[in-house]
Design a protein around this motif. Structure first.
Motif, mmCIF file in Angstrom:
data_model
loop_
_atom_site.group_PDB
_atom_site.id
_atom_site.type_symbol
_atom_site.label_atom_id
_atom_site.label_comp_id
_atom_site.label_asym_id
_atom_site.label_seq_id
_atom_site.Cartn_x
_atom_site.Cartn_y
_atom_site.Cartn_z
ATOM 1 N N SER A 269 -28.465 -13.688 -31.603
ATOM 2 C CA SER A 269 -29.833 -13.952 -32.070
ATOM 3 C C SER A 269 -29.859 -15.062 -33.110
ATOM 4 N N ARG B 244 -36.121 -7.661 -33.523
ATOM 5 C CA ARG B 244 -36.667 -6.926 -32.376
ATOM 6 C C ARG B 244 -37.156 -7.895 -31.305
ATOM 7 N N LYS B 245 -37.788 -8.992 -31.737
ATOM 8 C CA LYS B 245 -38.245 -9.996 -30.778
ATOM 9 C C LYS B 245 -37.062 -10.658 -30.089
ATOM 10 N N ARG C 122 -35.733 -8.468 -27.332
ATOM 11 C CA ARG C 122 -36.544 -8.530 -26.109
ATOM 12 C C ARG C 122 -36.228 -9.797 -25.314
ATOM 13 N N LEU C 123 -36.067 -10.903 -26.006
ATOM 14 C CA LEU C 123 -35.764 -12.162 -25.320
ATOM 15 C C LEU C 123 -34.371 -12.155 -24.712
ATOM 16 N N SER D 56 -34.369 -9.656 -21.633
ATOM 17 C CA SER D 56 -35.169 -10.193 -20.527
ATOM 18 C C SER D 56 -34.606 -11.514 -19.999
ATOM 19 N N GLN E 228 -34.646 -14.349 -21.242
ATOM 20 C CA GLN E 228 -35.455 -15.537 -21.526
ATOM 21 C C GLN E 228 -34.702 -16.564 -22.371
#
Length: 322
Positions: free
Chosen positions: A52, A300-301, A304-305, A308, A310
């Motif tokens: 991250s 947290r964002k 998710r990325l 997924s 992304q």
């Protein structure tokens, strides 16, 4: 009877010098399996933090770089501890040289973790107690230099501390089948002061000052919140952000101290089994990512990325994370 004794030895062909296979009770087995899952959990979560902060450009802030360095040390420590977990259930078959390397790398990682905690405490001290000079004193370049110095100091310090063990692998083992590191009593006392007592004292003093200042600033903001003008709203938002970061990283530091202090005490006086001491010191690296997930929306964002996929898309490094 001789066959039975041979079956209980790590190296049956070395009857007189082989260690016996460890005997574990049912409670020990439960603790060992729990420790194994904690290590796997630690490695996985800290790897997500590393991805991250490294991937998203907006997260390349001085504080997040310290979090990244701590995540790297926690990731490596969780990985190295898996070998210690294996040794609790079986024998060490990798030889004395790999044992020396394992002990040395683990010591480096643990020393770097302590150094990172000190740097985090200094970062929050400057941000809360001297906020006007924080942007000029704590820059990305300076933080990178401090992180590099932290790791280099840990490398050279542990090389000096373990020089006898590194030059004479197997110096402290009493039988074949165990990986046992150590130092002489004088070096052990010096190491206790330099790598445990002194850093813990510094961390506690800095965060006590941060806590007192943060409480006074929070009261001041609450008492003047009705009088805040539009021109000052940005300053108040910045202060709230710094206070939130101080609380979050304070929880990380507190968790580290609550785990490391008993680990240091129990391992030094050898009151409890080694597996219990290892279990204590493994809790903090596992808790840190959980704390980030609870307090940091950007983490947290990022999760998710990542899940997924992304982050594999072109331009994902420039995603707005804050």
């Amino acid at each position: 009877m001789e066959d039975q004794d041979g079956a209980e030895l790590c190296f049956p062909q070395l009857l007189n010098v082989s260690c016996r296979k460890p005997k574990t009770s049912q409670s020990d087995v439960v603790l060992i399996y729990l420790l194994f899952f904690i290590c796997v959990f630690t490695v996985t979560l800290n790897l997500l933090i590393i991805i991250s902060v490294s991937h998203f450009r907006q997260l390349h802030t001085p504080t997040n770089l310290l979090i990244l360095s701590l995540a790297v040390s926690d990731f490596l420590f969780g990985f190295m501890t898996l070998l210690d977990v294996h040794q609790q259930t079986g024998c060490w078959f990798l030889g004395d040289h790999i044992c020396s390397l394992h002990v040395y790398v683990t010591s480096i990682v643990l020393g770097a973790s302590i150094g990172n905690m000190i740097l985090i405490s200094v970062d929050r001290y400057v941000a809360i107690c001297d906020p006007l000079h924080y942007p000029t004193r704590v820059t990305v370049t300076r933080v990178k230099m401090c992180v590099c110095m932290c790791w280099m100091c840990s490398v050279f310090y542990n090389a000096f501390l373990l020089k006898d063990f590194l030059t004479q692998p197997g110096l402290f083992r009493s039988c074949y089948g165990r990986c046992v590191g150590g130092t002489d009593s004088i070096s052990r006392m010096i190491d206790a002061v330099l790598s445990s007592i002194a850093p813990i004292t510094v961390i506690i003093i800095l965060y006590m000052r941060v806590f007192v200042t943060a409480v006074s600033q929070a009261r001041a903001m609450r008492s003047h919140v009705a009088a805040v003008t539009l021109q000052c709203s940005g300053t108040v938002t910045t202060k709230k952000s710094e206070l939130k970061a101080a609380r979050t990283l304070g929880a990380v530091v507190l968790g580290f101290l609550m785990c490391y202090c008993p680990y240091f005490f129990f391992s030094f006086v050898e009151v409890f089994p080694a597996i219990f001491s290892v279990f204590l010191v493994c809790i903090s690296p596992c808790l840190n990512p959980v704390i980030y997930a609870l307090f940091y929306p950007w983490f947290r964002k990022a999760l998710r990325l990542i899940f997924s996929l992304q982050i594999l898309q072109p331009g994902s490094r420039e995603t707005n994370m804050l």
